[in-house]
Scaffold this active site. Structure first.
Site: not given
Length: 366
Positions: A228, A161
């Protein structure tokens, strides 16, 4: 040391009833949970608040059962949610926890190993540049050593992330004036993070990863990264999965790289590596029950072609190309495995070749 995993299907982004029951009856020790990875039914974009809703609900669960504050939880557990459950995808979350101690001697067979870590905090001026690549690579190497994974080829999935720190308007003005515009956005955070994984594992030549190459030179890519990005996140959160002889248990992981979003042979190759053949086209239910986690990256090929034929995912203004590609890859995976709890994250900058992307699966050993 052993990795445990349990999947929960959710009725909504804040549905934690299944996990709450498992914690309450002692099945899952909340203080040993190290990561929760899931899909929520949002749009997957910057304004997808279903991910935050899931994270808040889980933070409240931990507070009830461990007394930890949200800050303490985020220092110990990676809560990684991806929005977008188009088509057949079932909203779900995969809870991962650890137990036991490291083996005194290496075992004959490799088993699932994992480690969780964090980069240092980034400034907005570093995000999407070489500094982010280098720091991500440093942490990936540390996690590989921590998990006692001895060879880069034994790493099969690195879930990141990526940080997108906030910046002041004057910071952006100064960066532009200096000829180094800010890249504190989802595209560059994902791209730099993926390249960091590739550099750490020897998939990418570090000398070629210049600032100008990030999100420009698509020949550079990782086959195991799944990144992401989250606006406002100061540091990147990383979960590394691989196989090691120093871990116990009954789980293994394998991966492959799809050359495009209809690359079924790549999916079947991962299943074969996990001793899950599907000669009839789809896994038999008893084989499908062994699958614990299915992960993939997807993207609509920016060249507007799939195997030489034109596609309209990018030029169709009615539906986001992100949602198209997620739907296609999830359908491919579900059709072969018979499982709809598929984690497909879209936008795949430096993840596999253009238009393709990595796919990884965790399964119980036969």
């Amino acid at each position: 040391m052993q990795v445990h995993a349990q999947r929960f299907y959710t009725a909504g982004p804040s549905d934690i009833a299944g996990l709450e029951a498992a914690v309450a009856d002692g099945t899952i020790p909340p203080d040993r949970i190290v990561a929760i990875i899931g899909k929520t039914e949002g749009n997957g974009g910057t304004n997808d608040f279903t991910r935050e809703l899931a994270t808040v609900a889980l933070a409240q669960l931990f507070a009830r059962h461990t007394g930890e504050t949200r800050a303490e939880i985020e220092d110990r557990v990676v809560l990684s949610f991806s929005g977008g459950t188009e088509g057949v995808t079932a909203p779900h979350m995969l809870v991962l926890w650890q137990s036991g101690e490291a083996l005194a001697e290496p075992a004959a067979d490799k088993r699932l190993a994992m480690a969780v870590g964090y980069t240092r905090a980034f400034s907005a001026a570093e995000t999407g540049y070489s500094a982010m690549v280098e720091e991500t690579a440093r942490v990936v190497r540390e996690l590989m050593a921590q998990a006692r994974i001895e060879a880069p080829e034994d790493v099969h999935l690195v879930q990141v992330k990526g940080a997108i720190p906030a910046y002041a308007p004057e910071e952006a003005d100064a960066a532009i004036a200096a000829g180094r515009p800010l890249r504190s956005d989802m595209v560059h955070s994902r791209g730099a993070s993926a390249l960091g994984v590739g550099v750490a594992l020897g998939e990418v030549d570090a000398a070629r990863v210049t600032d100008d190459a990030i999100c420009r030179d698509w020949s550079l890519h990782s086959g195991v990264a799944s990144t992401s990005a989250k606006p406002g996140l100061q540091r990147s959160e990383i979960v590394l999965f691989g196989n090691s002889r120093w871990w116990d248990g009954d789980l293994r992981i394998a991966h492959g790289v799809m050359q495009d979003i209809i690359d079924l042979p790549a999916i079947r190759g991962v299943l074969d590596a996990l001793d899950l053949p599907c000669p009839d086209g789809q896994l038999a239910p008893e084989s499908g029950d062994r699958l614990i986690g299915v992960f993939a990256k997807s993207d609509a090929d920016y060249r507007h072609r799939i195997r030489g034929r034109r596609h309209t995912m990018i030029t169709d203004d009615d539906i986001s190309d992100m949602r198209y590609s997620r739907c296609v890859v999830a359908a491919q995976l579900a059709g072969v495995t018979g499982e709809t709890a598929i984690y497909v994250s879209t936008r795949a900058e430096h993840h596999g070749p253009p238009g393709g992307g990595p796919v990884a699966m965790i399964a119980r050993c036969a």
